[in-house]
Design an enzyme around this catalytic site. Structure first.
Site, PDB file in Angstrom:
ATOM      1  N   PHE B 224       0.969  -1.123  -0.015  1.00  0.00           N
ATOM      2  CA  PHE B 224       0.039   0.171  -0.062  1.00  0.00           C
ATOM      3  C   PHE B 224       0.851   1.417  -0.071  1.00  0.00           C
ATOM      4  CE2 PHE B 224      -1.823  -3.465   2.490  1.00  0.00           C
ATOM      5  CZ  PHE B 224      -2.796  -3.905   1.440  1.00  0.00           C
ATOM      6  N   ARG B 611     -10.584   0.396 -19.419  1.00  0.00           N
ATOM      7  CA  ARG B 611     -10.895  -0.964 -19.877  1.00  0.00           C
ATOM      8  C   ARG B 611     -10.333  -1.846 -18.530  1.00  0.00           C
ATOM      9  NH1 ARG B 611      -6.862  -4.029 -23.654  1.00  0.00           N
ATOM     10  NH2 ARG B 611      -7.527  -6.038 -23.391  1.00  0.00           N
ATOM     11  N   LYS B 616     -12.543 -10.211 -12.328  1.00  0.00           N
ATOM     12  CA  LYS B 616     -12.719 -10.703 -11.060  1.00  0.00           C
ATOM     13  C   LYS B 616     -11.563  -9.925 -10.090  1.00  0.00           C
ATOM     14  CE  LYS B 616     -12.375 -15.556  -9.408  1.00  0.00           C
ATOM     15  NZ  LYS B 616     -12.337 -17.020  -9.757  1.00  0.00           N
ATOM     16  N   GLU B 688      -5.620   3.055  -6.441  1.00  0.00           N
ATOM     17  CA  GLU B 688      -5.920   3.962  -5.575  1.00  0.00           C
ATOM     18  C   GLU B 688      -7.291   4.370  -5.808  1.00  0.00           C
ATOM     19  OE1 GLU B 688      -2.651   4.683  -4.515  1.00  0.00           O
ATOM     20  OE2 GLU B 688      -1.780   3.277  -6.123  1.00  0.00           O
TER      21      GLU B 688
END
Lengths: 212, 721
Positions: B224, B611, B616, B688
């Site tokens: 992160f 896009r 998933k 983000e």
């Protein structure tokens, strides 16, 4: 100096899944010697040549524990947690250290069928115990249904908490705490997932428990 | 499409930094300072040295020789240097390292090292220390129009102060490094989001050529942002390995994760806005200050949203930092944008309430037709559509706008919305692809997979371009010896590395096509190369799949063991477009009327992210971003005792992050579409973006539930009592 005595000769060869070279190396290091001096690229080492003050080895105990069906008889430093035994002695690094304080669940394994935080479990308490880790869950190439469910549901991202989540999920299913999503959430809350896959972890546990 | 590395991860076989089995490795444990400011007056290592199994203790007293060549870091200032002086700059600074044959011994010995200090009173409180202007050129005053004049003459003027707590990244994998020297060559297995950055920094610190350092990071257990820099422990591991002549493993403890590996800084952010009665913004002023260390001036992208999100004619921004006796912050998921979005999007909700306008409608009334800060057209901006789709799916029209209007037993129910937005940051990358005679391909680039799904999405892009089934393509990453790629940060990996992988595989496919059309024995001989396509492991004539042959046959007949290609991608230098990803975030919360306890009931995110390569996996990221945002909004708060600079809750029992029971069913919807103005594969940014509007949506829902406007994060029960 042998702070980590070699495994018992009576343990069968298959009881040593990890490469023995590290333990062998440590076991044969000269007693009390200042080991390996000399900076490799910048002249003299910060360490002097005088030997470190050699003293007694820390208190150890002999423990016989079965891990993933393989019996290991080992002499361990009494401070060794089950997690450190698995990771540093037996080469089973699937169980992870996330906090070493029982707060995150990344180290969850089954001991005699019950899920425990292996970081809070001292090895010396486990004489005769039967431990199952993530490495022992699949049946050969056949994944455990919960492992398959984690893949199907994409119940992980970075994968670091996954071993603990799956072992905890196996415990959760065995305990019968899968009556509702709310119940699964409650009984899976000892395992933190910082990537935030909880919704999918619940679905994976449901899939494994109920074939959903 | 499931993750290609899924099996490794569910069987415990994925190797994270500390998992690598390196022959002869010994264990290092860092000793941290127990004061936040002052000087080290002595280090007594006798008790530690006397322990059986201790190999050595290193501190500044040993004057370890480190070159520390210049290597421009991300922040102006002078980077922290390991064991080079007696100064203590923050609580928890590494002051020594103990190495022992076992981890147990190293831990015990680290406890036995006695460090004495001449301690001084530290300043760690953002609100009680002087601020300085943010570092140029990264933070600069911004003005358009005359915001003060416009505020003075506005129909409605609102002045608010918001405070955001410090957050720590707290990935589940603690930072870890294994370092091994082979002569003058250094290999490290490291947790990093930038293998080349770590390589370059280690080369600079140790004064050796970059090519003598190899950094390996095949799996990263979350980051992160906190693995974007080469922190002191990496140097310490390599230093200890050099001094001992043994491979050294060093894993930070969870507690140490609060000291030296960065954090999202605390903010104090004053926002004033002016508006017409009909909800057209006329002015916004932003006065923000945030914490940084005394040795480096942190900056992050906290100005963009205030400049481009809404059509405001008059804007001013002033950014300041407050240097404190703390370590340097580090970009954390949605850096800058996330903090600014909480302020701006809460303020918009406050204005909507003040004017009696629906908060979605208020935002739509201020939608700009072009980027108001640059006058550039947007490459794509489908925020209206995000709100329209989201409002329908969430049932927004059923909402009674009055605060405290809905109750369910003891629970006050509220809903809120907010906009999320993050730029399309693009870098440069290279890749290498090799097609073997057995019809399988290996593609590689020195990129990373922190859980984002890089292995999977790059395999998809490569398989697509080569016309191979995914199972016949292997993508490799996380090795500084591979073709260069940028850090895995700022959501740039898919667009940047993906475009490089596509370029590389396009070149490889073209090679195969050229080989075929020039080969008299090929069924494709003489066909125009532009009329040949690839699919299912074969090359064939477009529209005539029967006329063609497999890669295997082509290579075998030509006695080629393999074909290979290297490709790259870099963005245009000056794009004519303003490129951002957008999100509409919806939240429903329940607040216990008497206890102030906040529970999230449901959330929905609708995203305009271009896009989507792996739907998933993208859904997992979006839901994960919501969980991160729930943490920031309701739970996460690094608490410092300002009397001595100690972090009080430096552990996962007291620094609260969301657990499973905190998280209801969360839903994510990606708008169908692509943005080929941004990059050749049509993707925008994602990782983000999905966290950025979450906290304000929740804060606005709390207001709607309770009628209480909380301007501080996190929103804890005591704020609502």
């Amino acid at each position: 100096m042998s702070t980590e005595p070699p495994e018992s000769a009576e343990s069968p060869p298959e009881a040593s899944p990890s490469a023995p070279s590290r333990r062998t190396f440590i076991a044969t290091t000269a007693v009390g010697g200042a080991v390996a001096v000399g900076g490799l690229t910048s002249g003299p080492s910060v360490f002097g040549a005088e030997p470190a003050g050699a003293v007694e080895a820390p208190p150890g105990s002999r423990v016989s524990v079965t891990v993933n069906g393989v019996r290991h008889t080992v002499t361990v430093d009494n401070r060794t947690s089950l997690l450190d035994l698995l990771r540093e002695r037996l080469g089973l690094t699937g169980s992870k250290k996330g906090c070493n304080a029982g707060a995150c669940g990344a180290c969850t394994v089954l001991v005699d069928g019950r899920r425990v935080n292996s970081c809070l479990t001292l090895t010396v308490r486990l004489d005769g115990a039967d431990v199952t880790t993530i490495e022992g869950l699949a049946d050969g190439d056949q994944l455990h249904p919960l492992q398959q469910a984690f893949i199907d549901q994409d119940a992980f991202q970075c994968g670091y908490c996954t071993s603990g989540q799956i072992m905890s999920g196996v415990g959760c299913v065995q305990e019968g705490h899968t009556g509702s999503p709310e119940e699964i959430r409650e009984f899976m809350s000892g395992n933190i997932c910082r990537c935030g896959c909880y919704v999918k972890i619940v679905r994976a546990v449901e899939q494994a428990a109920h074939g959903k | 499409m499931s993750r290609v590395d899924g099996r490794l991860k569910v069987t415990g076989q994925a190797k994270y930094a500390a998992d690598h089995d390196i022959d002869g490795v010994v264990h290092a444990v860092v000793v941290d300072s127990s004061v936040a400011r002052g000087r080290i007056t002595g280090i007594d290592t006798r008790a530690a040295d006397a322990l059986h199994g201790v190999l050595g203790v290193i501190s500044h007293l040993d004057r370890p020789s480190l070159a520390y060549r210049d290597n421009p870091g991300p922040f102006p200032g002078r980077r922290l240097r390991v064991f080079q002086d007696d100064a203590v700059r923050f609580m928890g600074q590494p002051v020594a390292v103990v190495v022992a044959t076992t981890l147990e011994t190293a831990q015990h010995a680290a406890d036995l090292v006695k460090v004495s200090y001449a301690a001084e009173t530290p300043s760690t409180d953002l609100t009680r220390s002087p601020a300085v202007d943010g570092p140029a050129p990264f933070a600069r005053p911004y003005t358009r129009g005359d915001a003060q004049e416009a505020l003075g003459s506005a129909d409605v003027r609102m002045d608010m102060t918001y405070r955001l707590s410090r957050n720590h990244h707290n990935p589940m994998e603690t930072q870890a490094t294994i370092a091994r020297w082979d002569g003058g060559r250094l290999t490290v297995w490291d947790k990093t989001q930038h293998v080349l950055g770590t390589r370059n920094e280690l080369a600079a610190v140790f004064g050796i050529p970059q090519e003598n350092v190899r950094v390996l990071s095949p799996f990263v257990g979350g980051a992160f942002g906190n693995a974007l820099r080469t922190w002191p422990h990496v140097t310490i591991a390599a230093l200890a390995a050099r001094e001992l002549g043994r491979p050294v493993k060093l894993a930070l403890t969870r507690r140490q994760m609060y000291f030296t590996v960065g954090y999202r800084p605390a903010y104090e952010y004053k926002l004033s806005l002016g508006s017409t009665r009909r909800g057209r913004l006329t002015a916004m002023t932003h006065e923000m200050k945030y914490e940084t260390s005394r040795y480096e001036q942190f900056w992050e992208a906290n100005q963009a949203l205030g400049q481009m999100l809404y059509a405001v004619p008059n804007v001013s921004q002033h950014v300041q930092t407050v240097p404190l006796d703390v370590s340097t912050p580090m970009w954390m998921r949605g850096p800058g944008y996330g903090s600014a979005a909480f302020v701006i999007e809460t303020a918009m909700d406050e204005l909507a309430h003040e004017l009696g306008i629906d908060p979605i409608e208020l935002r739509l009334r201020n939608e700009p037709g072009e980027d108001p800060s640059t006058q550039q057209p947007f490459s794509t901006r489908r925020l209206r559509e995000c709100f329209r789709v989201g409002a329908r799916a969430f049932g927004w029209h059923r909402r009674d706008p009055r605060p405290r209007s809905t109750r369910d037993g003891d629970w006050l129910i509220g809903t809120g919305v907010a906009t999320g937005c993050y730029d399309v940051f693009l870098g440069q990358a290279e890749a290498h692809a090799r097609l073997d005679a057995d019809g399988t391909a290996v593609v590689q680039s020195a990129t990373h997979d922190t859980g984002t799904g890089t292995y999977t999405s790059m395999t998809q892009v490569a398989a697509d371009a080569l016309g191979l089934p995914m199972r016949q393509v292997t993508f490799r990453l996380g090795d500084s010896a591979m073709p260069p790629a940028p850090p895995q940060g700022a959501s740039q990996t898919m667009a940047t590395v993906g475009s490089a992988v596509q370029d590389t595989c396009d070149k490889l496919r073209q090679q195969a096509i050229t080989l075929a059309v020039e080969d008299e024995r090929s069924p494709l001989h003489g066909v125009d190369a532009d009329d040949v396509v690839a699919g299912g492991g074969r090359l064939h004539v477009k529209g005539a799949p029967a006329r063609g042959e497999t890669y295997r046959r082509l290579l075998a007949r030509n006695h080629r063991t393999h074909l290979e290609a290297r490709g790259s991608w870099a963005p245009e230098e000056n794009s004519r477009f303003s490129m951002y990803g957008y999100a509409a975030m919806f939240a429903e919360v329940a607040v216990d009327a008497r206890l102030g306890l906040v529970r999230v009931r449901r959330m929905l995110g609708v995203y305009d992210a271009g896009r989507i390569i792996s739907p998933k996996l993208a859904e997992s990221q979006a839901v994960g971003g919501m969980v991160g945002g729930i943490g920031a909004a309701l739970l996460e708060h690094t608490v410092t005792d300002h009397r001595d600079g100690r972090i009080v809750n430096a552990n996962l029992a007291d620094y609260l992050v969301p657990v499973n029971a905190d998280i209801p069913d969360l839903k994510a919807v990606y708008l169908d579409g692509e943005d080929y103005k941004a990059d050749p594969i049509g993707v925008k940014s994602l990782g983000e973006l999905v966290q950025i509007g979450v906290a304000p949506a929740l804060a606005n829902a709390v207001f709607h539930a309770t009628g209480r406007r909380v301007r501080n994060l996190p929103i804890t029960a005591e704020a609502l009592l």
